[in-house]
Design an enzyme around this catalytic site. Sequence first.
Site, short mmCIF file in Angstrom:
data_model
loop_
_atom_site.label_atom_id
_atom_site.label_comp_id
_atom_site.label_asym_id
_atom_site.label_seq_id
_atom_site.Cartn_x
_atom_site.Cartn_y
_atom_site.Cartn_z
N LYS A 25 0.86 -1.20 0.00
CA LYS A 25 0.00 0.00 0.00
C LYS A 25 0.89 1.23 0.00
O LYS A 25 1.63 1.46 0.95
CB LYS A 25 -0.89 -0.04 1.26
CG LYS A 25 -1.73 1.20 1.51
CD LYS A 25 -2.70 0.93 2.66
CE LYS A 25 -3.22 2.19 3.33
NZ LYS A 25 -4.04 3.01 2.45
N THR A 28 -2.46 6.90 0.34
CA THR A 28 -3.66 7.01 1.15
C THR A 28 -4.48 8.15 0.59
O THR A 28 -3.93 9.09 0.00
CB THR A 28 -3.33 7.20 2.65
OG1 THR A 28 -4.55 7.18 3.40
CG2 THR A 28 -2.56 8.47 2.92
N GLU A 78 -3.48 0.95 -3.43
CA GLU A 78 -4.08 0.71 -2.10
C GLU A 78 -4.13 -0.78 -1.79
O GLU A 78 -4.62 -1.18 -0.73
CB GLU A 78 -5.51 1.25 -2.07
CG GLU A 78 -5.61 2.76 -1.99
CD GLU A 78 -5.57 3.26 -0.56
OE1 GLU A 78 -5.28 2.46 0.35
OE2 GLU A 78 -5.83 4.45 -0.37
#
EC number: 3.5.1.135
Length: 107
Positions: A25, A28, A78
């Site tokens: 990931k 954000t 993500e």
Amino acid sequence: MSRISCDAKITFFERFEADILSGAKTITLRDESESHFRVGDRLSVSTFETGRYFCDIQVVRVEAVAFEALNSRHAEQENMSLEQLKAVITEIYGEIETLYLIEYRLL
Ligand SMILES: CC(=O)Nc1ccn([C@@H]2O[C@H](CO)[C@@H](O)[C@H]2O)c(=O)n1
């Protein structure tokens, strides 16, 4: 801990910790209240739930992105499907038009 001190702090839900630490990931998506981060900022990362520190990151990109413009590339960054990503964002923020993408690298 990094040897160089951090500029600020950011929190993540605990369930994303493993994906952040493994490098799966790398972005954000936040609302306007967290749109103030700047490229180069070093952030101390802790869990939202208990405030437990787990790593430092450096911001490499910040840009506004419309919820409607989210695509499979965002989802990939993500480590989710696009459907999952949209559901997660709606769960956290409700109906939201503009998000701020923060891309980071692990320090
Ligand atoms: C704890 C806190 O203060 N806020 C948030 C807000 C968002 N996120 C994650 O960002 C992506 C898109 O929103 C998804 O991966 C979210 O889960 C998070 O972990 N923590």
